[in-house]
Scaffold this motif. Sequence first.
Motif, PDB file in Angstrom:
ATOM      1  N   GLY A  62       0.753  -1.271  -0.044  1.00 36.59           N
ATOM      2  CA  GLY A  62       0.094   0.163  -0.026  1.00 36.59           C
ATOM      3  C   GLY A  62       0.885   1.195   0.115  1.00 36.59           C
ATOM      4  N   GLU A  63       0.758   1.861   1.064  1.00 34.80           N
ATOM      5  CA  GLU A  63       1.332   3.329   1.358  1.00 34.80           C
ATOM      6  C   GLU A  63       2.731   3.513   1.386  1.00 34.80           C
ATOM      7  N   ALA A  64       3.607   2.493   1.345  1.00 37.33           N
ATOM      8  CA  ALA A  64       5.018   2.266   1.486  1.00 37.33           C
ATOM      9  C   ALA A  64       5.791   3.066   0.572  1.00 37.33           C
ATOM     10  N   GLN A  65       5.100   3.190  -0.648  1.00 39.70           N
ATOM     11  CA  GLN A  65       5.756   3.792  -1.894  1.00 39.70           C
ATOM     12  C   GLN A  65       5.953   5.144  -1.707  1.00 39.70           C
ATOM     13  N   VAL A  66       5.316   5.953  -0.849  1.00 38.83           N
ATOM     14  CA  VAL A  66       5.495   7.054  -0.382  1.00 38.83           C
ATOM     15  C   VAL A  66       6.839   7.643   0.207  1.00 38.83           C
ATOM     16  N   GLN A  67       7.295   6.500   1.158  1.00 40.49           N
ATOM     17  CA  GLN A  67       8.544   6.252   1.927  1.00 40.49           C
ATOM     18  C   GLN A  67       9.459   6.070   1.043  1.00 40.49           C
ATOM     19  N   VAL A  68       9.466   4.835   0.272  1.00 30.45           N
ATOM     20  CA  VAL A  68      10.432   4.324  -0.491  1.00 30.45           C
ATOM     21  C   VAL A  68      11.221   5.296  -1.497  1.00 30.45           C
ATOM     22  N   ASP A  69      10.189   5.798  -2.177  1.00 26.82           N
ATOM     23  CA  ASP A  69      10.756   6.629  -3.609  1.00 26.82           C
ATOM     24  C   ASP A  69      10.077   8.151  -3.404  1.00 26.82           C
ATOM     25  N   PRO A  70      10.837   8.914  -2.662  1.00 28.34           N
ATOM     26  CA  PRO A  70      10.257  10.240  -2.796  1.00 28.34           C
ATOM     27  C   PRO A  70      10.126  10.986  -4.225  1.00 28.34           C
ATOM     28  N   GLY A  71      10.757  10.461  -4.925  1.00 21.64           N
ATOM     29  CA  GLY A  71      10.851  11.148  -6.375  1.00 21.64           C
ATOM     30  C   GLY A  71       9.523  10.923  -7.082  1.00 21.64           C
ATOM     31  N   ARG A  72       8.765   9.709  -6.901  1.00 24.36           N
ATOM     32  CA  ARG A  72       7.372   9.527  -7.517  1.00 24.36           C
ATOM     33  C   ARG A  72       6.310  10.400  -6.977  1.00 24.36           C
ATOM     34  N   PRO A  73       5.864  11.023  -7.939  1.00 21.54           N
ATOM     35  CA  PRO A  73       4.596  11.874  -7.294  1.00 21.54           C
ATOM     36  C   PRO A  73       3.380  11.013  -6.980  1.00 21.54           C
ATOM     37  N   SER A  74       2.580  11.416  -6.115  1.00 22.75           N
ATOM     38  CA  SER A  74       1.446  10.787  -5.610  1.00 22.75           C
ATOM     39  C   SER A  74       0.477  12.060  -5.309  1.00 22.75           C
ATOM     40  N   ALA A  75      -0.610  11.582  -5.751  1.00 27.52           N
ATOM     41  CA  ALA A  75      -1.954  12.815  -5.902  1.00 27.52           C
ATOM     42  C   ALA A  75      -2.204  12.832  -4.589  1.00 27.52           C
ATOM     43  N   TRP A  76      -2.235  11.956  -3.745  1.00 27.94           N
ATOM     44  CA  TRP A  76      -2.962  12.153  -2.388  1.00 27.94           C
ATOM     45  C   TRP A  76      -2.061  12.484  -1.373  1.00 27.94           C
ATOM     46  N   ARG A  77      -0.809  12.439  -1.618  1.00 27.23           N
ATOM     47  CA  ARG A  77       0.535  12.881  -0.557  1.00 27.23           C
ATOM     48  C   ARG A  77       0.336  14.295  -0.272  1.00 27.23           C
ATOM     49  N   GLY A  78       0.369  14.637   0.787  1.00 29.02           N
ATOM     50  CA  GLY A  78       0.024  16.095   1.125  1.00 29.02           C
ATOM     51  C   GLY A  78       1.459  17.082   0.973  1.00 29.02           C
ATOM     52  N   VAL A  79       1.444  18.201   0.585  1.00 31.19           N
ATOM     53  CA  VAL A  79       2.558  18.954   0.598  1.00 31.19           C
ATOM     54  C   VAL A  79       3.431  18.856   1.766  1.00 31.19           C
ATOM     55  N   ALA A  80       2.664  19.110   2.990  1.00 31.06           N
ATOM     56  CA  ALA A  80       3.563  18.962   4.344  1.00 31.06           C
ATOM     57  C   ALA A  80       4.196  17.813   4.529  1.00 31.06           C
ATOM     58  N   THR A  81       3.808  16.665   4.087  1.00 35.99           N
ATOM     59  CA  THR A  81       4.630  15.383   4.146  1.00 35.99           C
ATOM     60  C   THR A  81       5.807  15.440   3.385  1.00 35.99           C
ATOM     61  N   GLN A  82       5.650  15.936   2.220  1.00 34.48           N
ATOM     62  CA  GLN A  82       6.721  16.023   1.207  1.00 34.48           C
ATOM     63  C   GLN A  82       7.941  16.873   1.669  1.00 34.48           C
ATOM     64  N   LEU A  83       7.430  18.069   2.132  1.00 31.86           N
ATOM     65  CA  LEU A  83       8.355  19.144   2.707  1.00 31.86           C
ATOM     66  C   LEU A  83       9.040  18.192   3.963  1.00 31.86           C
ATOM     67  N   ARG A  84       8.220  17.501   4.803  1.00 32.03           N
ATOM     68  CA  ARG A  84       8.990  16.788   5.895  1.00 32.03           C
ATOM     69  C   ARG A  84       9.787  15.898   5.532  1.00 32.03           C
ATOM     70  N   ASP A  85       9.650  15.121   4.420  1.00 31.32           N
ATOM     71  CA  ASP A  85      10.433  13.997   3.890  1.00 31.32           C
ATOM     72  C   ASP A  85      11.852  14.609   3.381  1.00 31.32           C
ATOM     73  N   SER A  86      11.550  15.918   2.793  1.00 38.33           N
ATOM     74  CA  SER A  86      12.856  16.551   2.233  1.00 38.33           C
ATOM     75  C   SER A  86      13.158  17.902   2.668  1.00 38.33           C
ATOM     76  N   PRO A  87      13.610  17.971   3.810  1.00 34.03           N
ATOM     77  CA  PRO A  87      13.693  19.293   4.126  1.00 34.03           C
ATOM     78  C   PRO A  87      14.929  20.184   3.548  1.00 34.03           C
ATOM     79  N   LEU A  88      16.092  19.567   3.231  1.00 32.59           N
ATOM     80  CA  LEU A  88      17.029  20.279   2.681  1.00 32.59           C
ATOM     81  C   LEU A  88      16.773  20.606   1.074  1.00 32.59           C
ATOM     82  N   THR A  89      16.156  19.662   0.409  1.00 35.00           N
ATOM     83  CA  THR A  89      15.614  20.328  -0.845  1.00 35.00           C
ATOM     84  C   THR A  89      14.693  21.446  -0.983  1.00 35.00           C
ATOM     85  N   ALA A  90      13.741  21.205   0.132  1.00 35.94           N
ATOM     86  CA  ALA A  90      13.028  22.561   0.319  1.00 35.94           C
ATOM     87  C   ALA A  90      13.709  23.717   0.602  1.00 35.94           C
ATOM     88  N   LEU A  91      14.758  23.555   1.640  1.00 33.69           N
ATOM     89  CA  LEU A  91      15.628  25.014   1.890  1.00 33.69           C
ATOM     90  C   LEU A  91      16.335  25.533   0.926  1.00 33.69           C
TER      91      LEU A  91
END
Length: 287
Positions: A62-91
């Motif tokens: 199920g939802e593990a793909q969100v954690q394994v490959d952050p480069g893959r887009p997900s329509a239901w994955r929230g922006v806050a979660t993406q920022l949390r998982d990639s703080p340096l990229t966002a900075l």
Amino acid sequence: MSIVAALRRPLGEDLSGFVRMLRQLDVPHRVSEEAGEQVLWVPDEQLAEEVRGLFQRYPQGGEAQVQVDPGRPSAWRGVATQLRDSPLTALVLLLTLVVTLLSQFGDNHAVTHWITFVDYQVHGEYAYFVPWLDSLKAGEWWRLFSPMLLHLNWLHLAMNGMWYWELGRRIEYRQGRLGLLGLTLLFGLLSNSAQFWFEGSGRFGGLSGVLYGLLGYCWIFQLLAPTPAYVLPRGVLVMMLIWLLVCLSGAVDLLGFGAIANAAHVGGLLAGCATGLLGGALARARR
């Protein structure tokens, strides 16, 4: 290369959801029956450890793909979660936005002259550039890196931001924050230096050289030591290389889109391929 048993589970346990998730993530694997157990095999021990960790968190898939490959887009994955998982990229993207806006896309010379590779002063209609060694002797070492934060129009900013978000998240997941920071600074230094030495202009900017470095790194690393995080969307590599050739041809300049920092692009790509070769070879040796 010998395969490794990542999981051994009872025959009655349903692994279909977890196996489906591995297929979605492009994780090489196979399942066999051995001595009354289901055995899930992967190519190496490092990947086996990652798969075991995934199974502990997501035994049904199920939802593990969100954690394994952050480069893959997900329509239901929230922006806050993406920022949390990639703080340096966002900075890095936030700093790029702030610097570009403060400089008013390079038009505010009171700010821009602190960011360019070579310092300059505007008098009337002319800009007078300071010899680059004088700036370094004055302790202004940040100039070796800061041009990557400066963008001269909205399209330039948007395109570079999109690709840094795509590639940076992958490397931050796979190599960690320090790994992404080190590669970003290295590619920024080498691409900026290449642009200055080959073109002779001190007024240039953008993340493009860094992006080609990250692209080359993922490309060569993936060839030597395949990992799900560096599996790029189809056509991305070809499109970026074609765009590089188009820019080198001078067609973009003729169409009136402004000067392209071709030396930065080529320098970044070569640096990325070299570091990808080194990183991929080390990862392959460890496996």
